[in-house]
Design a protein around this motif. Structure first.
Motif, PDB file in Angstrom:
ATOM      1  N   PRO A   8       9.836  -8.392   7.979  1.00  0.00           N
ATOM      2  CA  PRO A   8       9.882  -6.965   8.303  1.00  0.00           C
ATOM      3  C   PRO A   8      10.409  -6.682   9.704  1.00  0.00           C
ATOM      4  O   PRO A   8      10.974  -5.616   9.958  1.00  0.00           O
ATOM      5  N   GLY A   9      10.238  -7.627  10.623  1.00  0.00           N
ATOM      6  CA  GLY A   9      10.716  -7.422  11.985  1.00  0.00           C
ATOM      7  C   GLY A   9      12.218  -7.361  12.111  1.00  0.00           C
ATOM      8  O   GLY A   9      12.746  -6.982  13.161  1.00  0.00           O
ATOM      9  N   LEU A  10      12.928  -7.708  11.049  1.00  0.00           N
ATOM     10  CA  LEU A  10      14.385  -7.695  11.085  1.00  0.00           C
ATOM     11  C   LEU A  10      14.977  -6.364  10.619  1.00  0.00           C
ATOM     12  O   LEU A  10      16.193  -6.223  10.546  1.00  0.00           O
ATOM     13  N   LEU A  11      14.122  -5.392  10.298  1.00  0.00           N
ATOM     14  CA  LEU A  11      14.646  -4.059  10.001  1.00  0.00           C
ATOM     15  C   LEU A  11      15.270  -3.459  11.259  1.00  0.00           C
ATOM     16  O   LEU A  11      14.824  -3.713  12.370  1.00  0.00           O
ATOM     17  N   THR A  12      16.274  -2.623  11.062  1.00  0.00           N
ATOM     18  CA  THR A  12      16.829  -1.881  12.179  1.00  0.00           C
ATOM     19  C   THR A  12      15.934  -0.679  12.479  1.00  0.00           C
ATOM     20  O   THR A  12      15.117  -0.267  11.655  1.00  0.00           O
ATOM     21  N   MET A  13      16.097  -0.113  13.646  1.00  0.00           N
ATOM     22  CA  MET A  13      15.313   1.073  13.996  1.00  0.00           C
ATOM     23  C   MET A  13      15.735   2.280  13.165  1.00  0.00           C
ATOM     24  O   MET A  13      14.921   3.165  12.883  1.00  0.00           O
ATOM     25  N   HIS A  14      16.983   2.323  12.750  1.00  0.00           N
ATOM     26  CA  HIS A  14      17.400   3.388  11.829  1.00  0.00           C
ATOM     27  C   HIS A  14      16.640   3.278  10.505  1.00  0.00           C
ATOM     28  O   HIS A  14      16.307   4.296   9.883  1.00  0.00           O
ATOM     29  N   ALA A  15      16.381   2.042  10.070  1.00  0.00           N
ATOM     30  CA  ALA A  15      15.627   1.849   8.836  1.00  0.00           C
ATOM     31  C   ALA A  15      14.193   2.337   8.996  1.00  0.00           C
ATOM     32  O   ALA A  15      13.641   2.996   8.104  1.00  0.00           O
ATOM     33  N   VAL A  16      13.570   2.040  10.131  1.00  0.00           N
ATOM     34  CA  VAL A  16      12.206   2.503  10.383  1.00  0.00           C
ATOM     35  C   VAL A  16      12.169   4.030  10.431  1.00  0.00           C
ATOM     36  O   VAL A  16      11.274   4.670   9.866  1.00  0.00           O
ATOM     37  N   ASN A  17      13.164   4.617  11.081  1.00  0.00           N
ATOM     38  CA  ASN A  17      13.256   6.078  11.135  1.00  0.00           C
ATOM     39  C   ASN A  17      13.364   6.665   9.733  1.00  0.00           C
ATOM     40  O   ASN A  17      12.738   7.689   9.412  1.00  0.00           O
TER      41      ASN A  17
END
Length: 283
Positions: free
Chosen positions: A30-39
């Motif tokens: 999960p730590g490899l998600l981009t911040m756009h993905a988290v947004n």
């Protein structure tokens, strides 16, 4: 309930009603998600996710409906056309739709097909790239897909086509001769045929091969073998998909770059795996 940590200050895009964002969830960690993905996860009304998306990632969208749309070889799966049209229907309902796909949506992920269908039906889209397993998964195994002393080319291929068979459109002889390192997605089922075609095209039976399963997760396994032994070694090790297969001299770099092994206290097996008799240059 865990309090959400605010995103760093930035002009984060808004997932509007009636839009579909096609987003890469990375290879597993999960730590490899981009911040756009988290947004995107924080805004979605509905998340349509693939089989390889980790449960923890879905937990970051507690406000959304979660709809499974995974496709796994040899198992009952939703038809691709049905998945694409479901995205259209949800968007037309005025929902904020996040299509969450393992790896990168445009790297052997059918994201292009889904995006094309959405555009054809007048649905606005946004593409959020993700870390592809062929790069991130191998990096977690300590294998660089490029290395200046090893290769100036790398070829990414899929191990099966829409019918589930080895792609007939691929010229394996040209691929074998034209690329120093091969990264094969979804190749476990047909590895015997693929290895045989590469050997017939002139690849050495002793060429290094790595098979990385469930890459970047706690269940990750790495098999180091050769092109001539890969079929039997996979069978002996009882490895199961999902897997990334790497063929080429860059596999040898794992002997010194196995950073997860080093974190566990293992020493590098060979400080000069390429046999050049000198340390790697810097700069």
């Amino acid at each position: 309930m865990t309090t959400q940590i605010p995103l760093p200050e930035y002009r984060w895009p808004t997932l509007e009603k009636g839009w579909v964002w096609l987003c890469g969830a990375g290879p597993g960690d999960p730590g490899l998600l981009t911040m756009h993905a988290v947004n995107a996860l924080r805004q979605a009304d509905v998340v349509i996710y693939d089989a390889l998306v980790q449960e923890q990632i879905l937990s970051w969208a507690p406000q959304a409906d979660h709809i499974y749309a995974g496709k796994r070889g040899g198992k009952p799966s939703a038809k691709q056309r049905d998945i694409s049209l479901r995205l259209v229907d949800l968007a037309r309902e005025g929902r904020r739709v996040l299509r969450l796909k393992g790896g990168d949506p445009f790297v052997f992920g059918r994201g292009g097909e889904e995006a094309q269908t959405l555009v054809q039906h007048g649905i606005p889209i946004r593409i959020i790239p993700g870390i592809s397993a062929g790069i991130g998964g191998l990096a977690y195994a300590g294998i660089p897909v490029t290395h200046r002393d090893v290769n100036q080319s790398v070829t990414f291929v899929t191990g099966h086509d829409q019918s589930g068979n080895t792609p007939s459109s691929l010229d394996w002889r040209s691929i074998s001769k034209g690329s120093q390192v091969l990264v094969i997605y979804m190749g476990m089922k047909h590895i015997a045929q693929i290895a045989g075609q590469l050997i017939d095209a002139g690849r050495n039976i002793n060429e290094p091969v790595a098979v990385v399963t469930t890459a970047t997760t706690q269940q990750q396994q790495v098999l180091e073998t050769t092109l001539g032994d890969v079929v039997e070694d996979i069978r002996t090790a009882k490895l199961e998909p999902p897997a990334i297969i790497c063929v080429g001299q860059s596999v040898l770099m794992r002997q010194v770059l196995d950073w997860q092994g080093m974190a566990a206290g293992d020493a590098p097996r060979n400080l000069d795996p390429l046999g050049r008799g000198r340390p790697a240059e810097t700069g």
